[in-house]
Design a protein around this motif. Structure first.
Motif, PDB file in Angstrom:
ATOM      1  N   VAL A  41     -43.650  35.900 -65.538  1.00 12.58           N
ATOM      2  CA  VAL A  41     -43.338  36.444 -64.220  1.00 12.58           C
ATOM      3  C   VAL A  41     -41.857  36.802 -64.175  1.00 12.58           C
ATOM      4  O   VAL A  41     -41.006  35.950 -64.462  1.00 12.58           O
ATOM      5  CB  VAL A  41     -43.649  35.410 -63.112  1.00 12.58           C
ATOM      6  N   ILE A  43     -38.748  37.821 -61.919  1.00 12.19           N
ATOM      7  CA  ILE A  43     -38.347  37.769 -60.511  1.00 12.19           C
ATOM      8  C   ILE A  43     -36.899  38.184 -60.370  1.00 12.19           C
ATOM      9  O   ILE A  43     -36.033  37.727 -61.119  1.00 12.19           O
ATOM     10  CB  ILE A  43     -38.519  36.343 -59.937  1.00 12.19           C
ATOM     11  N   VAL A  45     -33.817  38.022 -57.959  1.00 12.30           N
ATOM     12  CA  VAL A  45     -33.368  37.301 -56.760  1.00 12.30           C
ATOM     13  C   VAL A  45     -31.925  37.671 -56.402  1.00 12.30           C
ATOM     14  O   VAL A  45     -31.120  37.951 -57.278  1.00 12.30           O
ATOM     15  CB  VAL A  45     -33.446  35.757 -56.954  1.00 12.30           C
ATOM     16  N   GLU A  52     -27.318  29.340 -59.054  1.00 11.38           N
ATOM     17  CA  GLU A  52     -28.021  29.507 -57.787  1.00 11.38           C
ATOM     18  C   GLU A  52     -29.352  30.230 -58.026  1.00 11.38           C
ATOM     19  O   GLU A  52     -30.393  29.857 -57.489  1.00 11.38           O
ATOM     20  CB  GLU A  52     -27.148  30.318 -56.812  1.00 11.38           C
ATOM     21  N   MET A  56     -33.180  28.987 -57.265  1.00 14.60           N
ATOM     22  CA  MET A  56     -34.125  29.701 -56.403  1.00 14.60           C
ATOM     23  C   MET A  56     -35.447  29.928 -57.128  1.00 14.60           C
ATOM     24  O   MET A  56     -36.535  29.723 -56.574  1.00 14.60           O
ATOM     25  CB  MET A  56     -33.526  31.049 -55.973  1.00 14.60           C
ATOM     26  N   LYS A  59     -37.523  26.793 -57.552  1.00 17.47           N
ATOM     27  CA  LYS A  59     -38.239  26.426 -56.326  1.00 17.47           C
ATOM     28  C   LYS A  59     -39.512  27.250 -56.183  1.00 17.47           C
ATOM     29  O   LYS A  59     -40.555  26.743 -55.787  1.00 17.47           O
ATOM     30  CB  LYS A  59     -37.330  26.628 -55.114  1.00 17.47           C
ATOM     31  N   MET A  60     -39.408  28.552 -56.500  1.00 16.22           N
ATOM     32  CA  MET A  60     -40.592  29.422 -56.390  1.00 16.22           C
ATOM     33  C   MET A  60     -41.655  28.998 -57.397  1.00 16.22           C
ATOM     34  O   MET A  60     -42.841  28.931 -57.087  1.00 16.22           O
ATOM     35  CB  MET A  60     -40.205  30.877 -56.674  1.00 16.22           C
ATOM     36  N   PHE A  63     -43.325  25.943 -56.357  1.00 14.85           N
ATOM     37  CA  PHE A  63     -44.127  26.128 -55.158  1.00 14.85           C
ATOM     38  C   PHE A  63     -45.440  26.848 -55.428  1.00 14.85           C
ATOM     39  O   PHE A  63     -46.495  26.448 -54.967  1.00 14.85           O
ATOM     40  CB  PHE A  63     -43.322  26.900 -54.104  1.00 14.85           C
ATOM     41  N   VAL A  64     -45.363  27.938 -56.160  1.00 10.91           N
ATOM     42  CA  VAL A  64     -46.586  28.752 -56.242  1.00 10.91           C
ATOM     43  C   VAL A  64     -46.944  29.294 -57.616  1.00 10.91           C
ATOM     44  O   VAL A  64     -48.073  29.683 -57.860  1.00 10.91           O
ATOM     45  CB  VAL A  64     -46.500  29.922 -55.219  1.00 10.91           C
ATOM     46  N   LEU A  65     -45.995  29.330 -58.561  1.00 15.40           N
ATOM     47  CA  LEU A  65     -46.288  30.069 -59.784  1.00 15.40           C
ATOM     48  C   LEU A  65     -47.117  29.332 -60.820  1.00 15.40           C
ATOM     49  O   LEU A  65     -47.789  29.952 -61.612  1.00 15.40           O
ATOM     50  CB  LEU A  65     -44.978  30.542 -60.432  1.00 15.40           C
TER      51      LEU A  65
ATOM     52  N   LEU B  25     -44.588  34.712 -51.695  1.00 19.92           N
ATOM     53  CA  LEU B  25     -43.274  34.065 -51.681  1.00 19.92           C
ATOM     54  C   LEU B  25     -42.474  34.485 -50.455  1.00 19.92           C
ATOM     55  O   LEU B  25     -41.865  33.661 -49.773  1.00 19.92           O
ATOM     56  CB  LEU B  25     -42.509  34.406 -52.963  1.00 19.92           C
ATOM     57  N   PHE B  30     -39.074  32.673 -49.068  1.00 15.90           N
ATOM     58  CA  PHE B  30     -38.255  32.698 -50.280  1.00 15.90           C
ATOM     59  C   PHE B  30     -37.553  34.045 -50.309  1.00 15.90           C
ATOM     60  O   PHE B  30     -38.108  35.057 -49.870  1.00 15.90           O
ATOM     61  CB  PHE B  30     -39.136  32.560 -51.533  1.00 15.90           C
ATOM     62  N   ARG B  31     -36.314  34.059 -50.809  1.00 14.34           N
ATOM     63  CA  ARG B  31     -35.586  35.327 -50.890  1.00 14.34           C
ATOM     64  C   ARG B  31     -35.738  35.900 -52.293  1.00 14.34           C
ATOM     65  O   ARG B  31     -35.314  35.283 -53.272  1.00 14.34           O
ATOM     66  CB  ARG B  31     -34.110  35.107 -50.587  1.00 14.34           C
ATOM     67  N   LEU B  32     -36.372  37.077 -52.393  1.00 13.01           N
ATOM     68  CA  LEU B  32     -36.451  37.755 -53.689  1.00 13.01           C
ATOM     69  C   LEU B  32     -36.546  39.262 -53.484  1.00 13.01           C
ATOM     70  O   LEU B  32     -37.012  39.725 -52.442  1.00 13.01           O
ATOM     71  CB  LEU B  32     -37.642  37.249 -54.510  1.00 13.01           C
ATOM     72  N   ASP B  33     -36.033  40.019 -54.465  1.00 11.27           N
ATOM     73  CA  ASP B  33     -36.051  41.470 -54.355  1.00 11.27           C
ATOM     74  C   ASP B  33     -37.335  42.055 -54.914  1.00 11.27           C
ATOM     75  O   ASP B  33     -37.899  42.988 -54.363  1.00 11.27           O
ATOM     76  CB  ASP B  33     -34.843  42.058 -55.091  1.00 11.27           C
ATOM     77  N   SER B  34     -37.783  41.510 -56.038  1.00 11.38           N
ATOM     78  CA  SER B  34     -39.020  42.017 -56.602  1.00 11.38           C
ATOM     79  C   SER B  34     -39.609  41.006 -57.562  1.00 11.38           C
ATOM     80  O   SER B  34     -38.950  40.049 -57.957  1.00 11.38           O
ATOM     81  CB  SER B  34     -38.772  43.329 -57.329  1.00 11.38           C
ATOM     82  N   CYS B  35     -40.836  41.237 -57.919  1.00 15.13           N
ATOM     83  CA  CYS B  35     -41.553  40.301 -58.773  1.00 15.13           C
ATOM     84  C   CYS B  35     -42.622  41.071 -59.530  1.00 15.13           C
ATOM     85  O   CYS B  35     -43.341  41.878 -58.945  1.00 15.13           O
ATOM     86  CB  CYS B  35     -42.186  39.243 -57.859  1.00 15.13           C
ATOM     87  N   ARG B  36     -42.687  40.867 -60.832  1.00 15.97           N
ATOM     88  CA  ARG B  36     -43.748  41.500 -61.625  1.00 15.97           C
ATOM     89  C   ARG B  36     -44.398  40.429 -62.482  1.00 15.97           C
ATOM     90  O   ARG B  36     -43.737  39.512 -62.957  1.00 15.97           O
ATOM     91  CB  ARG B  36     -43.185  42.621 -62.508  1.00 15.97           C
ATOM     92  N   VAL B  37     -45.695  40.558 -62.667  1.00 16.84           N
ATOM     93  CA  VAL B  37     -46.426  39.555 -63.438  1.00 16.84           C
ATOM     94  C   VAL B  37     -47.019  40.181 -64.698  1.00 16.84           C
ATOM     95  O   VAL B  37     -47.666  41.225 -64.633  1.00 16.84           O
ATOM     96  CB  VAL B  37     -47.559  38.932 -62.594  1.00 16.84           C
ATOM     97  N   GLY B  38     -46.755  39.547 -65.826  1.00 18.87           N
ATOM     98  CA  GLY B  38     -47.303  40.032 -67.086  1.00 18.87           C
ATOM     99  C   GLY B  38     -47.870  38.886 -67.885  1.00 18.87           C
ATOM    100  O   GLY B  38     -48.133  37.816 -67.354  1.00 18.87           O
TER     101      GLY B  38
END
Lengths: 79, 79
Positions: A41, A43, A45, A52, A56, A59-60, A63-65, B25, B30-38
């Motif tokens: 994954v 991400i 941030v 930092e 972050m 924590k993600m 929490f969920v991954l 998220l 949660f603060r994130l700009d983007s997320c990709r899953v591979g």
């Protein structure tokens, strides 16, 4: 800031996907000792420092991954 | 010798799994700009040199591990 979370099945867990890929490759005469399949994954941030950002992302991940019962993960800083 | 093959959806491809994780998220503040899953595939090959190992893993990746239409991959030497 971009981070990668590599999530792999625990060693003790039967990795059915990895087993399938391994058998397919061996059936095609590729030489390999073992093969395991996990997830990756990426991400992005908005973090000011690497510490930092890692925090972050951790924590993600917690929490969920990933599923701590059957998986382990590792965070990498990307490009 | 252990190698990892990181397989990610191409940038132009809508990554539904990544989109889902991103929304989840963000929905949890949660603060994130983007997320990709591979995917991440770890392969242990009986190679004498790193170059030979990379070559073996590349052949496997091209043969069965990824779909060039929608994915890109990258080979990493592991521990």
């Amino acid at each position: 800031m971009k981070f990668g979370v590599k999530i792999m099945p625990r060693e003790v867990i039967l990795d059915t996907q990895g087993r399938a890929v391994e058998q397919t490759l061996k059936g095609q005469s590729f030489r390999l000792d073992s093969c395991r399949v996990g997830k990756f994954v990426e991400i992005d941030v908005p973090a000011a420092t690497e510490a930092e950002g890692r925090d972050m992302v951790k924590k993600m991940a917690d929490f969920v991954l990933y599923n701590p019962l059957i998986e382990v993960y590792e965070i990498q800083r990307l490009g």
